[in-house]
Scaffold this motif. Structure first.
Motif, PDB file in Angstrom:
ATOM      1  N   MET A   1       5.541 -11.098 -55.935  1.00  0.00           N
ATOM      2  CA  MET A   1       4.639 -10.503 -56.902  1.00  0.00           C
ATOM      3  C   MET A   1       4.711  -8.970 -56.854  1.00  0.00           C
ATOM      4  O   MET A   1       4.831  -8.302 -57.882  1.00  0.00           O
ATOM      5  N   ARG A   2       4.644  -8.421 -55.666  1.00  0.00           N
ATOM      6  CA  ARG A   2       4.721  -6.966 -55.529  1.00  0.00           C
ATOM      7  C   ARG A   2       6.067  -6.432 -55.993  1.00  0.00           C
ATOM      8  O   ARG A   2       6.150  -5.383 -56.621  1.00  0.00           O
ATOM      9  N   ALA A   3       7.113  -7.146 -55.662  1.00  0.00           N
ATOM     10  CA  ALA A   3       8.448  -6.698 -56.062  1.00  0.00           C
ATOM     11  C   ALA A   3       8.586  -6.687 -57.576  1.00  0.00           C
ATOM     12  O   ALA A   3       9.148  -5.746 -58.162  1.00  0.00           O
ATOM     13  N   ARG A   4       8.062  -7.723 -58.237  1.00  0.00           N
ATOM     14  CA  ARG A   4       8.182  -7.797 -59.693  1.00  0.00           C
ATOM     15  C   ARG A   4       7.383  -6.693 -60.377  1.00  0.00           C
ATOM     16  O   ARG A   4       7.874  -6.038 -61.302  1.00  0.00           O
ATOM     17  N   VAL A   5       6.147  -6.478 -59.916  1.00  0.00           N
ATOM     18  CA  VAL A   5       5.323  -5.465 -60.568  1.00  0.00           C
ATOM     19  C   VAL A   5       5.851  -4.057 -60.275  1.00  0.00           C
ATOM     20  O   VAL A   5       5.790  -3.159 -61.120  1.00  0.00           O
ATOM     21  N   ASP A   6       6.410  -3.863 -59.067  1.00  0.00           N
ATOM     22  CA  ASP A   6       7.002  -2.566 -58.737  1.00  0.00           C
ATOM     23  C   ASP A   6       8.213  -2.281 -59.618  1.00  0.00           C
ATOM     24  O   ASP A   6       8.396  -1.157 -60.107  1.00  0.00           O
ATOM     25  N   GLU A   7       9.043  -3.285 -59.820  1.00  0.00           N
ATOM     26  CA  GLU A   7      10.239  -3.116 -60.640  1.00  0.00           C
ATOM     27  C   GLU A   7       9.862  -2.821 -62.093  1.00  0.00           C
ATOM     28  O   GLU A   7      10.479  -1.979 -62.756  1.00  0.00           O
ATOM     29  N   PHE A   8       8.836  -3.519 -62.566  1.00  0.00           N
ATOM     30  CA  PHE A   8       8.392  -3.306 -63.944  1.00  0.00           C
ATOM     31  C   PHE A   8       7.852  -1.891 -64.115  1.00  0.00           C
ATOM     32  O   PHE A   8       8.160  -1.201 -65.103  1.00  0.00           O
ATOM     33  N   TYR A   9       7.062  -1.443 -63.158  1.00  0.00           N
ATOM     34  CA  TYR A   9       6.521  -0.084 -63.222  1.00  0.00           C
ATOM     35  C   TYR A   9       7.648   0.960 -63.183  1.00  0.00           C
ATOM     36  O   TYR A   9       7.651   1.923 -63.965  1.00  0.00           O
ATOM     37  N   LYS A  10       8.589   0.768 -62.267  1.00  0.00           N
ATOM     38  CA  LYS A  10       9.684   1.735 -62.156  1.00  0.00           C
ATOM     39  C   LYS A  10      10.467   1.836 -63.465  1.00  0.00           C
ATOM     40  O   LYS A  10      10.867   2.929 -63.885  1.00  0.00           O
ATOM     41  N   SER A  11      10.678   0.696 -64.095  1.00  0.00           N
ATOM     42  CA  SER A  11      11.408   0.706 -65.362  1.00  0.00           C
ATOM     43  C   SER A  11      10.638   1.478 -66.428  1.00  0.00           C
ATOM     44  O   SER A  11      11.180   2.383 -67.085  1.00  0.00           O
ATOM     45  N   LEU A  12       9.359   1.167 -66.593  1.00  0.00           N
ATOM     46  CA  LEU A  12       8.581   1.811 -67.649  1.00  0.00           C
ATOM     47  C   LEU A  12       8.269   3.273 -67.337  1.00  0.00           C
ATOM     48  O   LEU A  12       8.019   4.065 -68.257  1.00  0.00           O
ATOM     49  N   SER A  13       8.291   3.638 -66.066  1.00  0.00           N
ATOM     50  CA  SER A  13       8.010   5.031 -65.734  1.00  0.00           C
ATOM     51  C   SER A  13       9.100   5.969 -66.248  1.00  0.00           C
ATOM     52  O   SER A  13       8.879   7.176 -66.384  1.00  0.00           O
ATOM     53  N   PHE A  14      10.272   5.416 -66.549  1.00  0.00           N
ATOM     54  CA  PHE A  14      11.359   6.220 -67.103  1.00  0.00           C
ATOM     55  C   PHE A  14      11.339   6.250 -68.628  1.00  0.00           C
ATOM     56  O   PHE A  14      12.160   6.934 -69.248  1.00  0.00           O
ATOM     57  N   ARG A  15      10.415   5.502 -69.244  1.00  0.00           N
ATOM     58  CA  ARG A  15      10.350   5.500 -70.701  1.00  0.00           C
ATOM     59  C   ARG A  15       9.881   6.861 -71.198  1.00  0.00           C
ATOM     60  O   ARG A  15       8.953   7.449 -70.670  1.00  0.00           O
ATOM     61  N   ARG A  16      10.555   7.365 -72.224  1.00  0.00           N
ATOM     62  CA  ARG A  16      10.181   8.624 -72.841  1.00  0.00           C
ATOM     63  C   ARG A  16      10.271   8.501 -74.364  1.00  0.00           C
ATOM     64  O   ARG A  16      11.116   7.755 -74.885  1.00  0.00           O
ATOM     65  N   THR A  17       9.412   9.199 -75.041  1.00  0.00           N
ATOM     66  CA  THR A  17       9.511   9.298 -76.493  1.00  0.00           C
ATOM     67  C   THR A  17      10.643  10.260 -76.839  1.00  0.00           C
ATOM     68  O   THR A  17      10.753  11.332 -76.257  1.00  0.00           O
ATOM     69  N   VAL A  18      11.467   9.873 -77.794  1.00  0.00           N
ATOM     70  CA  VAL A  18      12.648  10.653 -78.171  1.00  0.00           C
ATOM     71  C   VAL A  18      12.548  11.023 -79.652  1.00  0.00           C
ATOM     72  O   VAL A  18      12.121  10.198 -80.475  1.00  0.00           O
ATOM     73  N   ARG A  19      12.927  12.232 -79.988  1.00  0.00           N
ATOM     74  CA  ARG A  19      12.909  12.670 -81.382  1.00  0.00           C
ATOM     75  C   ARG A  19      14.303  12.959 -81.937  1.00  0.00           C
ATOM     76  O   ARG A  19      14.450  13.240 -83.119  1.00  0.00           O
ATOM     77  N   GLN A  20      15.313  12.902 -81.075  1.00  0.00           N
ATOM     78  CA  GLN A  20      16.697  13.089 -81.539  1.00  0.00           C
ATOM     79  C   GLN A  20      17.439  11.769 -81.300  1.00  0.00           C
ATOM     80  O   GLN A  20      17.618  11.342 -80.153  1.00  0.00           O
ATOM     81  N   PHE A  21      17.848  11.142 -82.393  1.00  0.00           N
ATOM     82  CA  PHE A  21      18.467   9.823 -82.318  1.00  0.00           C
ATOM     83  C   PHE A  21      19.944   9.868 -82.700  1.00  0.00           C
ATOM     84  O   PHE A  21      20.363  10.669 -83.532  1.00  0.00           O
ATOM     85  N   SER A  22      20.702   8.968 -82.093  1.00  0.00           N
ATOM     86  CA  SER A  22      22.073   8.708 -82.511  1.00  0.00           C
ATOM     87  C   SER A  22      22.049   7.748 -83.697  1.00  0.00           C
ATOM     88  O   SER A  22      21.098   6.979 -83.862  1.00  0.00           O
ATOM     89  N   ASP A  23      23.107   7.787 -84.508  1.00  0.00           N
ATOM     90  CA  ASP A  23      23.207   6.823 -85.603  1.00  0.00           C
ATOM     91  C   ASP A  23      23.972   5.565 -85.186  1.00  0.00           C
ATOM     92  O   ASP A  23      24.301   4.722 -86.026  1.00  0.00           O
ATOM     93  N   LYS A  24      24.230   5.416 -83.878  1.00  0.00           N
ATOM     94  CA  LYS A  24      24.932   4.244 -83.377  1.00  0.00           C
ATOM     95  C   LYS A  24      24.173   2.972 -83.737  1.00  0.00           C
ATOM     96  O   LYS A  24      22.963   2.881 -83.556  1.00  0.00           O
ATOM     97  N   ALA A  25      24.904   1.991 -84.227  1.00  0.00           N
ATOM     98  CA  ALA A  25      24.280   0.751 -84.701  1.00  0.00           C
ATOM     99  C   ALA A  25      23.680  -0.051 -83.546  1.00  0.00           C
ATOM    100  O   ALA A  25      24.196  -0.036 -82.424  1.00  0.00           O
ATOM    101  N   VAL A  26      22.607  -0.739 -83.851  1.00  0.00           N
ATOM    102  CA  VAL A  26      21.969  -1.673 -82.917  1.00  0.00           C
ATOM    103  C   VAL A  26      21.960  -3.043 -83.594  1.00  0.00           C
ATOM    104  O   VAL A  26      21.486  -3.165 -84.732  1.00  0.00           O
ATOM    105  N   PRO A  27      22.462  -4.090 -82.934  1.00  0.00           N
ATOM    106  CA  PRO A  27      22.501  -5.418 -83.561  1.00  0.00           C
ATOM    107  C   PRO A  27      21.107  -5.899 -83.972  1.00  0.00           C
ATOM    108  O   PRO A  27      20.128  -5.695 -83.256  1.00  0.00           O
ATOM    109  N   GLN A  28      21.045  -6.572 -85.110  1.00  0.00           N
ATOM    110  CA  GLN A  28      19.751  -7.031 -85.618  1.00  0.00           C
ATOM    111  C   GLN A  28      19.086  -8.025 -84.675  1.00  0.00           C
ATOM    112  O   GLN A  28      17.850  -8.039 -84.552  1.00  0.00           O
ATOM    113  N   ASP A  29      19.883  -8.852 -83.990  1.00  0.00           N
ATOM    114  CA  ASP A  29      19.257  -9.866 -83.128  1.00  0.00           C
ATOM    115  C   ASP A  29      18.489  -9.232 -81.970  1.00  0.00           C
ATOM    116  O   ASP A  29      17.523  -9.821 -81.463  1.00  0.00           O
TER     117      ASP A  29
END
Length: 207
Positions: A1-29
């Motif tokens: 449980m601790r490992a899962r919640v720690d990993e989830f927090y670490k991942s989201l702690s790197f999330r940032r809002t971005v205002r400069q985007f690439s035009d590289k395609a992202v698959p619809q799925d």
């Protein structure tokens, strides 16, 4: 449980809002699966008062940009009090929104105030802002988990989205535009700090 919640927090702690985007395609799925994740959110009386419109069509993205920038020019030029403009200044935002065309996907989130049953009866939805807010948060987390970046964009008012996207004005209100894609190679993000836990929360544990 601790490992899962720690990993989830670490991942989201790197999330940032971005205002400069690439035009590289992202698959619809990939976008479809992110929206499915948003749809798992809890909602008042399980009424699921949301609808997501995902746009990759360049013509429609152009129309959305023009509509958003018209409202933003009014906001920055006339509507916003100076205090609000001062708060925004460190982020470097202005009325120009090129990311609305550059990013491969725009996900427009609509809040459904009520719905009509097959027999014509009108059913009011409850706790709509809370429900759609939670769903949008899950959508942002899913986009991040996919290795993509996002930007929450809320020009005000957003009625132009109903017209451009053919959504009913009476029952649905635009809630947010989520800009989704890869960051541009030269993208920058503000050097932000987040509240430490002792400011973020209080714990009233049993003794």
């Amino acid at each position: 449980m601790r490992a899962r919640v720690d990993e989830f927090y670490k991942s989201l702690s790197f999330r940032r809002t971005v205002r400069q985007f690439s035009d590289k395609a992202v698959p619809q799925d990939i976008i479809e699966q992110c929206i499915r994740t948003a749809g798992t959110a809890p909602s008042g009386a399980h009424q699921q008062p949301w609808h997501f419109v995902a746009i990759s069509d360049p013509t429609i993205k152009r129309q959305i940009r023009l509509g958003a920038e018209a409202e933003e020019r009014e906001f920055y030029g006339h509507r916003a009090p100076q205090e609000w403009l001062d708060a925004l200044r460190p982020l470097g935002t202005d009325a120009e929104k090129p990311f609305l065309e550059t990013a491969p996907w725009l996900i427009c989130v609509f809040l459904q105030r009520f719905r009509y049953l097959a027999d014509g009866r009108k059913v009011k939805h409850y706790y709509t802002d809370e429900s759609v807010g939670i769903a949008t948060g899950l959508l942002i987390a899913a986009v991040h988990a996919a290795g993509l970046v996002s930007l929450t964009h809320t020009p005000s008012p957003m009625g132009f989205l109903n017209e451009i996207l053919g959504r009913p004005k009476g029952t649905e209100r635009p809630f947010m535009i989520l800009v989704v894609g890869y960051p541009a190679s030269d993208a920058v993000v503000p050097d932000l700090t987040r509240k430490p836990l002792n400011e973020l929360a209080s714990f009233l544990a049993a003794k």
